[in-house]
Motif scaffolding. Structure first.
Motif, mmCIF file in Angstrom:
data_model
loop_
_atom_site.group_PDB
_atom_site.id
_atom_site.type_symbol
_atom_site.label_atom_id
_atom_site.label_comp_id
_atom_site.label_asym_id
_atom_site.label_seq_id
_atom_site.Cartn_x
_atom_site.Cartn_y
_atom_site.Cartn_z
ATOM 1 N N ARG A 2 0.833 -1.194 0.000
ATOM 2 C CA ARG A 2 0.000 0.000 0.000
ATOM 3 C C ARG A 2 0.871 1.249 0.000
ATOM 4 O O ARG A 2 0.509 2.293 -0.523
ATOM 5 N N PHE A 178 1.365 -6.914 8.229
ATOM 6 C CA PHE A 178 0.030 -7.492 8.314
ATOM 7 C C PHE A 178 0.134 -9.016 8.345
ATOM 8 O O PHE A 178 1.098 -9.593 7.823
ATOM 9 N N ALA A 182 -4.456 -10.805 5.104
ATOM 10 C CA ALA A 182 -4.654 -9.551 4.384
ATOM 11 C C ALA A 182 -4.357 -9.707 2.896
ATOM 12 O O ALA A 182 -3.532 -10.535 2.498
ATOM 13 N N SER A 184 -3.961 -7.103 -0.809
ATOM 14 C CA SER A 184 -3.963 -5.787 -1.452
ATOM 15 C C SER A 184 -4.207 -6.009 -2.937
ATOM 16 O O SER A 184 -3.439 -6.721 -3.594
ATOM 17 N N GLY A 201 -7.911 -2.940 0.024
ATOM 18 C CA GLY A 201 -7.225 -3.672 1.080
ATOM 19 C C GLY A 201 -8.248 -4.408 1.914
ATOM 20 O O GLY A 201 -9.269 -3.833 2.310
ATOM 21 N N GLU A 204 -7.062 -6.482 6.979
ATOM 22 C CA GLU A 204 -5.775 -5.961 7.407
ATOM 23 C C GLU A 204 -5.670 -6.028 8.934
ATOM 24 O O GLU A 204 -6.231 -5.208 9.650
#
Length: 208
Positions: A2, A178, A182, A184, A201, A204
């Protein structure tokens, strides 16, 4: 991941010259902490072109970001999209595009080998070096695995990443800030003269 790529970065006009006539408008952001799984009709964001299925939100935080650009013609939108797609899949140069000179991103194979790769593939890993102490499990590096890559020239480009263990150590612990629940997902779409970039996302949860 991210930290490197956001929708606004992907549609950054400075990085997409000569398309300076594009009309850009603001980024939208939605973030929430979910303590239980939401209803099925609330946890999915789907693309119009049959893109990736965003994993359902079940625990921790979710983050949704979006940026859009409208180009003067469909041909310019096509070219703009292609440039942004190359940027999205050029993992080794994320730090340059995202203007994060203190962080580096290295695309490797599944075993952590740094053979020169021009495109990420499912099963590849990304080694992330973020300033400050990193996870012990990664010997100071964060690691993510490439879970899905979709490319449809001129229409859709996406990549999904998941925290992973380091392929260069013996531990099975996740080497990331994380947990490995999780994900992304970064998505680029072209709809006529419009180019849309989105980040999703999911799940998380801090890896403590």
């Amino acid at each position: 991941s991210r930290l490197a790529m956001t929708p606004t970065v992907l549609l950054n006009r400075k990085s997409c010259l000569p398309w300076t006539n594009a009309t850009h408008w603001g980024i939208s952001k939605f973030s929430q902490t979910t303590l239980r799984k939401p209803p099925d009709n609330m946890d999915k964001h789907q693309t119009t072109n049959g893109g990736p299925d965003i994993p359902p939100q079940q625990e921790g935080k979710q983050l949704d970001l979006e940026a859009r650009a409208v180009l003067p013609s469909e041909q310019q939108a096509f070219d703009f999209f292609e440039q942004a797609s190359r940027r999205l899949l050029d993992v080794n140069n994320w730090y340059e595009v995202a203007e994060l000179p203190l962080s580096t991103f290295v695309l490797t194979d599944a075993e952590g080998g740094e053979a020169i790769k021009s495109r990420p593939a499912v099963g590849d890993k990304v080694r992330i070096d973020i300033p400050g102490p990193g996870p012990q499990a990664g010997e100071g590096y964060d690691w993510v695995a490439v879970e899905e890559v979709i490319e449809r020239p001129g229409e859709l480009c996406s990549i999904t990443l998941r925290p992973a263990k380091s392929p260069q150590t013996l531990t099975n612990r996740t080497a990331h800030f994380f947990k490995d629940t999780a994900t992304s997902t970064l998505i680029l779409e072209r709809r006529g003269r419009e180019v849309v970039a989105r980040y999703h996302g999911r799940n998380e949860v801090a890896n403590t």
